[in-house]
Design a protein around this motif. Structure first.
Motif, short mmCIF file in Angstrom:
data_model
loop_
_atom_site.label_atom_id
_atom_site.label_comp_id
_atom_site.label_asym_id
_atom_site.label_seq_id
_atom_site.Cartn_x
_atom_site.Cartn_y
_atom_site.Cartn_z
N LEU A 304 0.45 -1.32 -0.16
CA LEU A 304 0.41 -0.29 0.20
C LEU A 304 1.07 1.31 0.00
CD1 LEU A 304 -2.70 -0.38 2.22
CD2 LEU A 304 -2.44 -0.72 0.07
N ARG A 305 1.48 0.83 1.33
CA ARG A 305 2.69 2.42 0.67
C ARG A 305 3.08 2.53 -0.39
NH1 ARG A 305 8.00 2.65 0.61
NH2 ARG A 305 8.32 0.84 -0.01
N GLY A 306 3.66 1.59 -1.16
CA GLY A 306 4.42 1.60 -2.54
C GLY A 306 3.20 2.23 -3.41
N GLU A 307 2.38 1.89 -3.52
CA GLU A 307 0.52 2.58 -4.58
C GLU A 307 0.36 3.73 -4.34
OE1 GLU A 307 -1.59 -0.50 -3.77
OE2 GLU A 307 -1.03 -2.21 -4.97
N MET A 308 0.48 4.10 -2.76
CA MET A 308 0.41 5.34 -2.50
C MET A 308 0.77 6.63 -3.14
SD MET A 308 -1.46 6.01 1.41
CE MET A 308 -0.25 6.70 1.58
N ARG A 309 2.52 5.61 -3.25
CA ARG A 309 3.38 7.17 -3.76
C ARG A 309 3.61 6.87 -4.99
NH1 ARG A 309 7.08 10.75 -2.34
NH2 ARG A 309 8.78 10.20 -2.23
N ARG A 310 3.14 6.57 -5.94
CA ARG A 310 3.21 6.10 -7.07
C ARG A 310 1.95 6.97 -7.99
NH1 ARG A 310 5.22 1.14 -6.43
NH2 ARG A 310 3.00 -0.08 -6.30
N SER A 311 0.76 7.54 -7.02
CA SER A 311 -0.08 7.79 -7.25
C SER A 311 -0.08 9.28 -7.28
CB SER A 311 -1.50 7.25 -6.73
OG SER A 311 -1.20 5.96 -7.27
N PRO A 312 -0.27 10.52 -7.94
CA PRO A 312 0.07 11.92 -7.16
C PRO A 312 -1.22 12.27 -6.82
CG PRO A 312 -0.08 11.81 -10.17
CD PRO A 312 0.50 9.82 -8.91
N LEU A 313 -1.66 13.06 -5.87
CA LEU A 313 -3.01 13.71 -5.88
C LEU A 313 -3.46 15.02 -6.79
CD1 LEU A 313 -1.42 13.98 -1.76
CD2 LEU A 313 -3.36 12.33 -2.74
N GLU A 314 -4.52 14.97 -7.01
CA GLU A 314 -5.44 16.06 -7.16
C GLU A 314 -5.99 17.20 -6.20
OE1 GLU A 314 -5.98 16.46 -10.56
OE2 GLU A 314 -5.24 14.47 -11.58
N LEU A 315 -5.21 18.24 -5.85
CA LEU A 315 -5.54 18.92 -4.98
C LEU A 315 -6.41 20.29 -5.48
CD1 LEU A 315 -2.22 19.25 -2.60
CD2 LEU A 315 -4.41 17.60 -2.62
N PRO A 316 -7.53 20.53 -4.17
CA PRO A 316 -7.75 21.57 -5.10
C PRO A 316 -7.25 23.08 -4.93
CG PRO A 316 -8.47 21.22 -2.56
CD PRO A 316 -7.68 19.78 -3.17
N ALA A 323 3.05 14.82 -6.43
CA ALA A 323 3.18 13.91 -5.39
C ALA A 323 2.96 13.74 -3.50
CB ALA A 323 4.63 14.17 -5.42
N THR A 324 2.27 12.72 -3.76
CA THR A 324 1.64 12.02 -2.71
C THR A 324 2.24 11.96 -1.04
OG1 THR A 324 -0.26 10.71 -3.91
CG2 THR A 324 0.41 9.76 -1.39
N PRO A 325 2.60 12.31 -0.90
CA PRO A 325 3.22 12.86 0.88
C PRO A 325 4.15 11.34 1.14
CG PRO A 325 1.48 13.84 1.20
CD PRO A 325 1.34 13.69 0.12
N SER A 326 5.13 10.94 1.47
CA SER A 326 5.68 9.22 1.63
C SER A 326 4.20 8.78 3.62
CB SER A 326 6.49 8.97 1.76
OG SER A 326 7.75 9.60 2.62
N VAL A 327 4.32 8.10 3.28
CA VAL A 327 4.07 7.71 4.76
C VAL A 327 4.92 6.43 5.70
CG1 VAL A 327 1.60 8.01 4.32
CG2 VAL A 327 2.52 5.34 4.08
N SER A 328 4.74 6.84 7.06
CA SER A 328 6.19 4.98 7.44
C SER A 328 4.95 5.07 8.10
CB SER A 328 6.91 5.89 9.01
OG SER A 328 7.72 7.25 7.93
N ILE A 329 5.90 4.31 8.83
CA ILE A 329 4.28 2.72 9.28
C ILE A 329 4.84 1.49 10.34
CG2 ILE A 329 2.97 0.76 9.06
CD1 ILE A 329 2.24 1.67 5.93
N GLY A 330 4.36 1.59 11.90
CA GLY A 330 5.14 1.02 12.31
C GLY A 330 3.97 -0.71 12.51
N VAL A 331 4.46 -2.08 12.61
CA VAL A 331 3.57 -2.83 12.69
C VAL A 331 3.78 -3.43 13.72
CG1 VAL A 331 3.16 -4.94 11.53
CG2 VAL A 331 3.08 -2.40 10.27
#
Length: 374
Positions: A304-316, A323-331
């Motif tokens: 999911l993290r990789g897919e989000m980074r590859r998909s840009p954001l449409e902002l108002p 570019a979509t901001p990256s995310v850091s995840i702890g599991v």
């Protein structure tokens, strides 16, 4: 399915699971009290045949009630189980009235001042299950079964003495009872719909559309109990949007809010059935993943993290996608006898490590060592 009948919303599934457990406990107490009637009737000198029939029925009902309670504790979110238990509640009442017919007492079957009213209790209990489809099913089943009993009673030979004791069979009275069942069904249905609206308002983060912190706290506790009973793993992920303040400063707060909403929607859409996403606070989210172990959860969230980074954001207000901001995840996967707070704290420690290692990665607890995916 018509929209007014609702759907498989995770909030109402949770409410229905809690309500089903409450109904199961109430059912067990009520049936246990009813099971006392046959021996008391025998002690009072009632007919031995009636006492035997009542005793057998009460014993069977008590056994089924224990079985249903055990099933609900382990599988409370299975929607089909709610239809089964509602059918049991309604049909049990119809069986009692059918026994009166079988004993040659049609007047008692349709003029009972005690047994018939339990139909209304069974229909009212469907409102606790949080599913309008169960309300319609239980009400429709009660209408059908009681109408069949009325038809059979009106066709049966009447006993003048019984008519004096229990009253004559009046078509008008029976139509009124059927209308009462229909009205009770509509009231239960309205209660479920209104409750659903209020719960949605109180459990959803209005800015992102994800579940809120209060819902997370109560739902996580229940997930821990259910996974412990079922012997399933439970994994929690803490997710933080990287460098969100600079993103906000660059694009403005409305764009930042839109970005958070889109990120939350993408994360929630990528979670498997039974999992859910909640906003923990600020730009931080929590994903609860029942049935997934730590390794499987890390694989899923890294994808999911990789897919989000590859998909840009449409902002108002933006001239072009950004570019979509990256995310850091702890599991972290729940350990034996670990509380909800301790589980979230371990996942948060993994999140802190992910940010210290450079962000845009997934770090899992991995027992005593950390495992990183990037």
């Amino acid at each position: 399915m018509p929209s007014w009948l609702g759907g498989r919303d995770d909030l109402m599934l949770e409410v229905g699971a809690v309500g089903e457990l409450l109904v199961a406990r109430i059912r067990l107490v009520v049936v246990a009290l009813i099971a006392l009637f046959p021996p008391l009737a025998w002690w009072a000198g009632a007919d031995a045949h009636e006492v035997l029939v009542g005793g057998v029925f009460a014993t069977l009902s008590l056994g089924f009630s224990f079985l249903l309670l055990a099933l609900v504790r382990r599988h409370g979110r299975i929607v089909g189980l709610r239809f089964l238990t509602a059918a049991f509640d309604v049909s049990s009442i119809s069986i009692v009235l059918g026994l009166f017919l079988w004993q040659g007492r049609p007047e008692l079957a349709v003029n009972s001042r005690v047994v018939f009213e339990i139909y209304l209790v069974a229909i009212a209990a469907t409102a606790l299950r949080g599913d309008p489809r169960v309300c319609v099913f239980a009400g429709g089943l009660a209408l059908f079964q009681y109408a069949a009993i009325v038809v059979l009673a009106m066709a049966a030979p009447t006993d003048p003495e019984a008519a004096l004791q229990y009253g004559r069979i009046s078509a008008g009275d029976q139509v009124s009872r059927l209308i009462l069942l229909a009205v009770a069904t509509l009231v239960a249905l309205a209660c479920v719909r209104q409750t659903g609206k209020l719960l949605l308002m109180s459990s959803v983060d209005r800015m992102t559309g994800a579940r809120n912190r209060a819902y997370l706290d109560s739902r996580l506790e229940r997930e821990i109990r259910e996974c412990r009973l079922a012997g399933r793993p439970l994994t929690v992920a803490m997710i933080d949007v990287d460098r969100f303040k600079p993103f906000n400063d660059l694009h403005g707060h409305p764009a930042g809010d839109a970005a958070l909403r889109e990120i939350a929607a993408r994360l929630a859409a990528g979670l498997p059935a039974g999992a859910f996403l909640a906003r923990y606070g600020g730009e931080e989210f929590t994903a609860v993943l029942p049935g997934l172990d730590e390794a499987a959860a890390q694989d899923l969230l890294d994808r999911l993290r990789g897919e989000m980074r590859r998909s840009p954001l449409e902002l108002p207000g933006a001239d072009a996608p950004v570019a979509t901001p990256s995310v850091s995840i702890g599991v972290a996967q729940r350990r034996r006898d670990e509380s909800a707070g301790e589980l979230v704290e371990r996942a948060d420690r993994c999140l802190i490590r992910a940010k210290r290692e450079g962000r845009d990665r997934v770090v899992a607890a991995g027992g005593d060592a950390f495992r990183t995916r990037r």
